[in-house]
Design a protein around this motif. Structure first.
Motif, PDB file in Angstrom:
ATOM      1  N   THR A  98      -9.916 106.514  43.638  1.00  0.00           N
ATOM      2  CA  THR A  98     -11.257 106.094  42.831  1.00  0.00           C
ATOM      3  C   THR A  98     -12.579 105.315  43.221  1.00  0.00           C
ATOM      4  OG1 THR A  98     -10.252 103.291  42.361  1.00  0.00           O
ATOM      5  CG2 THR A  98      -9.369 105.635  40.652  1.00  0.00           C
ATOM      6  N   LEU A  99     -13.047 105.292  42.820  1.00  0.00           N
ATOM      7  CA  LEU A  99     -15.057 104.729  43.617  1.00  0.00           C
ATOM      8  C   LEU A  99     -15.423 104.222  41.990  1.00  0.00           C
ATOM      9  CD1 LEU A  99     -16.630 105.312  46.016  1.00  0.00           C
ATOM     10  CD2 LEU A  99     -17.962 106.889  44.906  1.00  0.00           C
ATOM     11  N   ASP A 100     -15.885 103.031  42.778  1.00  0.00           N
ATOM     12  CA  ASP A 100     -17.331 102.015  41.861  1.00  0.00           C
ATOM     13  C   ASP A 100     -18.018 102.107  42.500  1.00  0.00           C
ATOM     14  OD1 ASP A 100     -15.500 101.817  39.266  1.00  0.00           O
ATOM     15  OD2 ASP A 100     -14.327 100.013  40.625  1.00  0.00           O
ATOM     16  N   LEU A 101     -19.409 102.272  41.751  1.00  0.00           N
ATOM     17  CA  LEU A 101     -20.517 102.884  42.416  1.00  0.00           C
ATOM     18  C   LEU A 101     -21.588 101.912  42.108  1.00  0.00           C
ATOM     19  CD1 LEU A 101     -21.823 104.479  43.711  1.00  0.00           C
ATOM     20  CD2 LEU A 101     -22.454 105.993  42.147  1.00  0.00           C
ATOM     21  N   TYR A 102     -22.469 101.253  43.001  1.00  0.00           N
ATOM     22  CA  TYR A 102     -23.260 100.934  42.318  1.00  0.00           C
ATOM     23  C   TYR A 102     -24.697 100.440  42.965  1.00  0.00           C
ATOM     24  CZ  TYR A 102     -19.225  98.492  41.250  1.00  0.00           C
ATOM     25  OH  TYR A 102     -18.023  97.501  40.693  1.00  0.00           O
ATOM     26  N   ALA A 103     -25.691 100.052  42.645  1.00  0.00           N
ATOM     27  CA  ALA A 103     -26.843  99.839  43.460  1.00  0.00           C
ATOM     28  C   ALA A 103     -26.508  99.506  45.268  1.00  0.00           C
ATOM     29  CB  ALA A 103     -27.495  99.226  42.889  1.00  0.00           C
ATOM     30  N   TYR A 104     -27.009 101.054  45.863  1.00  0.00           N
ATOM     31  CA  TYR A 104     -26.537 100.548  47.473  1.00  0.00           C
ATOM     32  C   TYR A 104     -25.436 100.182  48.482  1.00  0.00           C
ATOM     33  CZ  TYR A 104     -31.499 100.114  46.375  1.00  0.00           C
ATOM     34  OH  TYR A 104     -33.426 100.076  46.269  1.00  0.00           O
ATOM     35  N   GLU A 105     -24.508 100.417  47.580  1.00  0.00           N
ATOM     36  CA  GLU A 105     -23.479 100.114  47.705  1.00  0.00           C
ATOM     37  C   GLU A 105     -21.932 100.474  46.545  1.00  0.00           C
ATOM     38  OE1 GLU A 105     -21.629  95.964  45.937  1.00  0.00           O
ATOM     39  OE2 GLU A 105     -23.365  95.813  47.606  1.00  0.00           O
ATOM     40  N   PHE A 106     -20.879 101.205  47.199  1.00  0.00           N
ATOM     41  CA  PHE A 106     -19.950 101.126  46.534  1.00  0.00           C
ATOM     42  C   PHE A 106     -18.368 100.754  46.855  1.00  0.00           C
ATOM     43  CE2 PHE A 106     -19.929 104.678  50.002  1.00  0.00           C
ATOM     44  CZ  PHE A 106     -19.028 104.512  49.945  1.00  0.00           C
ATOM     45  N   THR A 107     -17.625 100.522  46.290  1.00  0.00           N
ATOM     46  CA  THR A 107     -15.917  99.663  46.275  1.00  0.00           C
ATOM     47  C   THR A 107     -14.706 101.541  45.963  1.00  0.00           C
ATOM     48  OG1 THR A 107     -16.655  97.976  45.801  1.00  0.00           O
ATOM     49  CG2 THR A 107     -14.427  98.452  45.592  1.00  0.00           C
ATOM     50  N   PHE A 108     -14.255 102.044  47.093  1.00  0.00           N
ATOM     51  CA  PHE A 108     -13.191 102.643  47.055  1.00  0.00           C
ATOM     52  C   PHE A 108     -12.022 101.890  47.287  1.00  0.00           C
ATOM     53  CE2 PHE A 108     -14.056 103.110  51.461  1.00  0.00           C
ATOM     54  CZ  PHE A 108     -12.339 103.400  51.573  1.00  0.00           C
ATOM     55  N   SER A 109     -10.834 102.879  46.243  1.00  0.00           N
ATOM     56  CA  SER A 109      -9.360 102.338  46.750  1.00  0.00           C
ATOM     57  C   SER A 109      -8.698 103.543  46.414  1.00  0.00           C
ATOM     58  CB  SER A 109      -9.299 101.270  45.912  1.00  0.00           C
ATOM     59  OG  SER A 109      -8.685 101.941  44.230  1.00  0.00           O
ATOM     60  N   PHE A 110      -7.331 103.790  47.314  1.00  0.00           N
ATOM     61  CA  PHE A 110      -7.011 104.976  46.814  1.00  0.00           C
ATOM     62  C   PHE A 110      -5.236 104.387  46.978  1.00  0.00           C
ATOM     63  CE2 PHE A 110      -7.886 104.081  51.518  1.00  0.00           C
ATOM     64  CZ  PHE A 110      -6.797 103.744  51.618  1.00  0.00           C
ATOM     65  N   ASP A 111      -4.240 105.629  47.237  1.00  0.00           N
ATOM     66  CA  ASP A 111      -3.061 105.310  46.891  1.00  0.00           C
ATOM     67  C   ASP A 111      -2.243 105.711  48.219  1.00  0.00           C
ATOM     68  OD1 ASP A 111      -2.504 103.786  44.600  1.00  0.00           O
ATOM     69  OD2 ASP A 111      -2.229 105.269  43.115  1.00  0.00           O
ATOM     70  N   ALA A 112      -1.396 104.800  49.144  1.00  0.00           N
ATOM     71  CA  ALA A 112      -0.726 105.519  50.200  1.00  0.00           C
ATOM     72  C   ALA A 112      -0.215 106.480  49.767  1.00  0.00           C
ATOM     73  CB  ALA A 112      -0.818 104.010  51.459  1.00  0.00           C
ATOM     74  N   ASN A 113       0.434 107.877  50.806  1.00  0.00           N
ATOM     75  CA  ASN A 113       1.275 108.504  50.419  1.00  0.00           C
ATOM     76  C   ASN A 113       2.140 108.247  51.431  1.00  0.00           C
ATOM     77  OD1 ASN A 113       1.739 111.330  49.257  1.00  0.00           O
ATOM     78  ND2 ASN A 113       0.374 111.846  49.211  1.00  0.00           N
ATOM     79  N   LEU A 114       3.089 109.641  51.504  1.00  0.00           N
ATOM     80  CA  LEU A 114       4.150 109.621  52.424  1.00  0.00           C
ATOM     81  C   LEU A 114       4.048 108.643  53.884  1.00  0.00           C
ATOM     82  CD1 LEU A 114       6.514 111.987  51.375  1.00  0.00           C
ATOM     83  CD2 LEU A 114       6.906 109.110  50.473  1.00  0.00           C
ATOM     84  N   PRO A 115       3.951 108.035  54.802  1.00  0.00           N
ATOM     85  CA  PRO A 115       4.117 107.926  55.829  1.00  0.00           C
ATOM     86  C   PRO A 115       4.655 109.117  56.674  1.00  0.00           C
ATOM     87  CG  PRO A 115       5.614 106.938  55.687  1.00  0.00           C
ATOM     88  CD  PRO A 115       5.430 106.951  54.471  1.00  0.00           C
ATOM     89  N   ARG A 116       5.856 109.617  56.401  1.00  0.00           N
ATOM     90  CA  ARG A 116       6.828 110.921  57.234  1.00  0.00           C
ATOM     91  C   ARG A 116       6.810 110.431  58.615  1.00  0.00           C
ATOM     92  NH1 ARG A 116       3.445 116.118  56.282  1.00  0.00           N
ATOM     93  NH2 ARG A 116       4.203 117.530  54.010  1.00  0.00           N
ATOM     94  N   GLN A 117       6.788 110.600  59.849  1.00  0.00           N
ATOM     95  CA  GLN A 117       7.497 109.595  59.962  1.00  0.00           C
ATOM     96  C   GLN A 117       5.733 109.342  61.977  1.00  0.00           C
ATOM     97  OE1 GLN A 117       8.799 113.437  62.856  1.00  0.00           O
ATOM     98  NE2 GLN A 117      10.719 112.796  62.809  1.00  0.00           N
TER      99      GLN A 117
END
Length: 183
Positions: A98-117
């Motif tokens: 997900t991304l929140d966009l502003y003038a001259y900056e943005f904030t993003f986030s994500f979900d970690a997936n399976l780490p496996r090994q």
């Protein structure tokens, strides 16, 4: 394993039989997989149990009459039997960006997936300026523009694997950027 069948002679083909032996500890041959097509030139096995370990691998052509089985062939390189080192299964890429966009900056986030090994140490965030780093574009193609590490995210995403939000500042207005994250 890439293979090239020899002459079938008296063999009524059954399978390519592949076995492995761990170089440390119990020195016992263990069955890993078979490939049922004699014309196959590649056979995939995912059954080696430990990452960062060394194995000896052998294969042979198995026949319906075991007396016609071929001799064992070993992985060789430069005329010498070689050990195979296994690597860990990599983590799956992050998802649900997900991304929140502003003038001259943005904030993003994500979900970690399976780490496996993967033994997590950090998230690596990279960015490139320009329209499209994956395809040539009529407008502002990315040619020889390197991806660079967004050091701003190191502190925000550090510490624990569950930290998955970062704010990036100091961007140019109306200028395209691409972002990628890996574990």
């Amino acid at each position: 394993i890439f293979l090239q069948p020899g002459s079938a002679n008296e063999c009524y083909f059954k399978e390519w039989r592949i076995e492995w032996m761990h170089v440390v500890g119990e020195m016992v041959w263990k069955y890993t997989t078979s490939c049922p097509s004699r014309s196959a030139t590649r056979c995939l096995t995912k059954e080696l149990p430990e990452a960062y370990s060394f194995y000896i691998v052998r294969l042979r052509e198995s026949c319906h009459n075991p007396l016609a089985d071929s001799p064992w062939a070993f992985y060789r390189q430069g005329g010498v039997d070689r050990q195979i080192q296994t690597w860990p299964e990599p983590a799956l890429p992050p998802e649900n960006f997900t991304l929140d966009l502003y003038a001259y900056e943005f904030t993003f986030s994500f979900d970690a997936n399976l780490p496996r090994q993967c033994l997590w140490t950090s998230w690596i965030v990279e960015m490139v300026e320009g329209h499209d780093a994956f395809r040539d574009s009529v407008w502002d193609p990315v040619i020889d523009r390197p991806w660079y590490v967004v050091t701003e995210c190191e502190g925000q995403l550090g510490g624990i694997r569950e930290n998955t939000t970062c704010r990036v500042t100091g961007l140019r207005s109306f200028f395209p950027y691409q972002l990628r994250v890996r574990e």
